[in-house]
Design a protein around this motif. Structure first.
Motif, PDB file in Angstrom:
ATOM      1  N   VAL A  21    -120.500  -8.703  69.920  1.00 42.01           N
ATOM      2  CA  VAL A  21    -120.205  -7.666  68.934  1.00 42.01           C
ATOM      3  C   VAL A  21    -119.281  -8.221  67.865  1.00 42.01           C
ATOM      4  O   VAL A  21    -118.594  -9.213  68.070  1.00 42.01           O
ATOM      5  CB  VAL A  21    -119.564  -6.399  69.556  1.00 42.01           C
ATOM      6  CG1 VAL A  21    -120.517  -5.724  70.529  1.00 42.01           C
ATOM      7  CG2 VAL A  21    -118.237  -6.705  70.210  1.00 42.01           C
ATOM      8  N   TRP A  22    -119.300  -7.541  66.723  1.00 42.07           N
ATOM      9  CA  TRP A  22    -118.355  -7.818  65.647  1.00 42.07           C
ATOM     10  C   TRP A  22    -117.546  -6.556  65.407  1.00 42.07           C
ATOM     11  O   TRP A  22    -117.997  -5.456  65.705  1.00 42.07           O
ATOM     12  CB  TRP A  22    -119.061  -8.260  64.366  1.00 42.07           C
ATOM     13  CG  TRP A  22    -120.085  -7.306  63.825  1.00 42.07           C
ATOM     14  CD1 TRP A  22    -121.433  -7.334  64.047  1.00 42.07           C
ATOM     15  CD2 TRP A  22    -119.848  -6.178  62.967  1.00 42.07           C
ATOM     16  NE1 TRP A  22    -122.050  -6.299  63.391  1.00 42.07           N
ATOM     17  CE2 TRP A  22    -121.100  -5.576  62.716  1.00 42.07           C
ATOM     18  CE3 TRP A  22    -118.707  -5.617  62.392  1.00 42.07           C
ATOM     19  CZ2 TRP A  22    -121.249  -4.435  61.911  1.00 42.07           C
ATOM     20  CZ3 TRP A  22    -118.857  -4.495  61.596  1.00 42.07           C
ATOM     21  CH2 TRP A  22    -120.111  -3.918  61.358  1.00 42.07           C
ATOM     22  N   VAL A  23    -116.343  -6.739  64.887  1.00 37.02           N
ATOM     23  CA  VAL A  23    -115.515  -5.620  64.447  1.00 37.02           C
ATOM     24  C   VAL A  23    -114.973  -5.959  63.067  1.00 37.02           C
ATOM     25  O   VAL A  23    -114.737  -7.119  62.739  1.00 37.02           O
ATOM     26  CB  VAL A  23    -114.361  -5.283  65.417  1.00 37.02           C
ATOM     27  CG1 VAL A  23    -114.888  -4.726  66.718  1.00 37.02           C
ATOM     28  CG2 VAL A  23    -113.476  -6.467  65.673  1.00 37.02           C
ATOM     29  N   GLN A  24    -114.820  -4.913  62.279  1.00 39.25           N
ATOM     30  CA  GLN A  24    -114.309  -5.090  60.924  1.00 39.25           C
ATOM     31  C   GLN A  24    -113.327  -3.970  60.617  1.00 39.25           C
ATOM     32  O   GLN A  24    -113.703  -2.801  60.644  1.00 39.25           O
ATOM     33  CB  GLN A  24    -115.465  -5.081  59.925  1.00 39.25           C
ATOM     34  CG  GLN A  24    -115.038  -5.347  58.503  1.00 39.25           C
ATOM     35  CD  GLN A  24    -116.241  -5.390  57.571  1.00 39.25           C
ATOM     36  OE1 GLN A  24    -117.145  -4.576  57.674  1.00 39.25           O
ATOM     37  NE2 GLN A  24    -116.235  -6.340  56.653  1.00 39.25           N
ATOM     38  N   GLY A  39    -126.760 -11.463  69.308  1.00 38.38           N
ATOM     39  CA  GLY A  39    -127.116 -10.387  70.233  1.00 38.38           C
ATOM     40  C   GLY A  39    -128.456  -9.767  69.869  1.00 38.38           C
ATOM     41  O   GLY A  39    -129.281  -9.459  70.737  1.00 38.38           O
ATOM     42  N   VAL A  40    -128.694  -9.600  68.584  1.00 44.41           N
ATOM     43  CA  VAL A  40    -129.963  -9.053  68.097  1.00 44.41           C
ATOM     44  C   VAL A  40    -131.115  -9.987  68.462  1.00 44.41           C
ATOM     45  O   VAL A  40    -132.172  -9.547  68.916  1.00 44.41           O
ATOM     46  CB  VAL A  40    -129.894  -8.811  66.574  1.00 44.41           C
ATOM     47  CG1 VAL A  40    -131.263  -8.596  65.974  1.00 44.41           C
ATOM     48  CG2 VAL A  40    -128.974  -7.633  66.269  1.00 44.41           C
ATOM     49  N   GLY A  99    -131.552  -4.156  64.579  1.00 44.76           N
ATOM     50  CA  GLY A  99    -132.113  -5.497  64.501  1.00 44.76           C
ATOM     51  C   GLY A  99    -132.382  -5.959  63.085  1.00 44.76           C
ATOM     52  O   GLY A  99    -132.233  -7.135  62.762  1.00 44.76           O
ATOM     53  N   ALA A 100    -132.752  -5.031  62.223  1.00 48.67           N
ATOM     54  CA  ALA A 100    -133.094  -5.378  60.848  1.00 48.67           C
ATOM     55  C   ALA A 100    -131.867  -5.733  60.007  1.00 48.67           C
ATOM     56  O   ALA A 100    -131.939  -6.587  59.129  1.00 48.67           O
ATOM     57  CB  ALA A 100    -133.854  -4.226  60.194  1.00 48.67           C
ATOM     58  N   ASP A 101    -130.740  -5.081  60.271  1.00 54.54           N
ATOM     59  CA  ASP A 101    -129.541  -5.283  59.445  1.00 54.54           C
ATOM     60  C   ASP A 101    -128.279  -5.079  60.286  1.00 54.54           C
ATOM     61  O   ASP A 101    -127.536  -4.116  60.080  1.00 54.54           O
ATOM     62  CB  ASP A 101    -129.576  -4.311  58.257  1.00 54.54           C
ATOM     63  CG  ASP A 101    -128.492  -4.574  57.234  1.00 54.54           C
ATOM     64  OD1 ASP A 101    -127.830  -5.638  57.288  1.00 54.54           O
ATOM     65  OD2 ASP A 101    -128.299  -3.706  56.352  1.00 54.54           O
ATOM     66  N   PRO A 102    -128.015  -5.992  61.246  1.00 54.69           N
ATOM     67  CA  PRO A 102    -126.888  -5.772  62.161  1.00 54.69           C
ATOM     68  C   PRO A 102    -125.514  -5.731  61.498  1.00 54.69           C
ATOM     69  O   PRO A 102    -124.594  -5.108  62.024  1.00 54.69           O
ATOM     70  CB  PRO A 102    -126.987  -6.938  63.141  1.00 54.69           C
ATOM     71  CG  PRO A 102    -127.753  -7.988  62.431  1.00 54.69           C
ATOM     72  CD  PRO A 102    -128.692  -7.252  61.506  1.00 54.69           C
ATOM     73  N   TYR A 103    -125.369  -6.379  60.343  1.00 52.68           N
ATOM     74  CA  TYR A 103    -124.064  -6.424  59.682  1.00 52.68           C
ATOM     75  C   TYR A 103    -123.928  -5.407  58.553  1.00 52.68           C
ATOM     76  O   TYR A 103    -122.901  -5.347  57.885  1.00 52.68           O
ATOM     77  CB  TYR A 103    -123.791  -7.832  59.154  1.00 52.68           C
ATOM     78  CG  TYR A 103    -123.740  -8.861  60.254  1.00 52.68           C
ATOM     79  CD1 TYR A 103    -122.735  -8.837  61.212  1.00 52.68           C
ATOM     80  CD2 TYR A 103    -124.708  -9.851  60.343  1.00 52.68           C
ATOM     81  CE1 TYR A 103    -122.694  -9.766  62.234  1.00 52.68           C
ATOM     82  CE2 TYR A 103    -124.671 -10.802  61.358  1.00 52.68           C
ATOM     83  CZ  TYR A 103    -123.660 -10.749  62.297  1.00 52.68           C
ATOM     84  OH  TYR A 103    -123.615 -11.680  63.308  1.00 52.68           O
TER      85      TYR A 103
END
Length: 148
Positions: A21-24, A39-40, A99-103
């Motif tokens: 995972v990412w956190v921002q 992960g995706v 999946g298409a745009d995880p960020y």
């Protein structure tokens, strides 16, 4: 952007390699959490995202929801303690968004959380990012995203 085995990691976030995972940090006291591109790539296809209820308090390492994949169900664990403030209803309604745009459009949840130096030191960023994800990918014998 840092790229490891074909997976991109924007440099404006913090990462947890074990949880994928990412956190921002965003507005004061709010962090956004999402799945990494690695992960995706491991998941391949998302069938459902079921978040915990708004207002749920979560501790570090606990689930903020579950993702149903083609052959399994995985918990989305948070590296930051907090209270669930917002759920990405677009990801719930159309899990392929993850999946298409995880960020971007595929973020998962927002938490009310205290962000301080101790939090950022527990997470990966900058020069620490590539070696940690390279090690994780080597353990999984991951060669790169499908179709690459």
């Amino acid at each position: 952007m840092i790229t490891v085995r074909g997976c991109g990691f924007p440099i404006d976030r913090y990462y947890h390699a074990d949880y994928n995972v990412w956190v921002q940090p965003g507005a004061p006291g709010v962090v956004t959490l999402g799945a990494t591109s690695y992960g995706v790539a491991l998941a391949v296809e998302f069938f459902a995202f079921t978040p915990k209820a708004l207002g749920t308090k979560v501790e570090i390492g606990r689930a903020v929801g579950v993702l149903e994949l083609s052959k399994t169900v995985v918990s989305v664990r948070t590296p930051v303690a907090g209270t669930l403030l917002e759920v990405n209803t677009a990801a719930v309604a159309k899990p392929a968004t993850i999946g298409a745009d995880p960020y971007g459009a595929g973020w998962l949840v927002r938490l009310a959380a205290k962000w301080d130096e101790a939090v950022s030191h527990r997470l990966l960023s900058g020069d620490d990012l590539a070696p940690a994800f390279e090690a994780e990918m080597a353990l999984e014998n991951f060669q790169g995203p499908p179709g690459r």
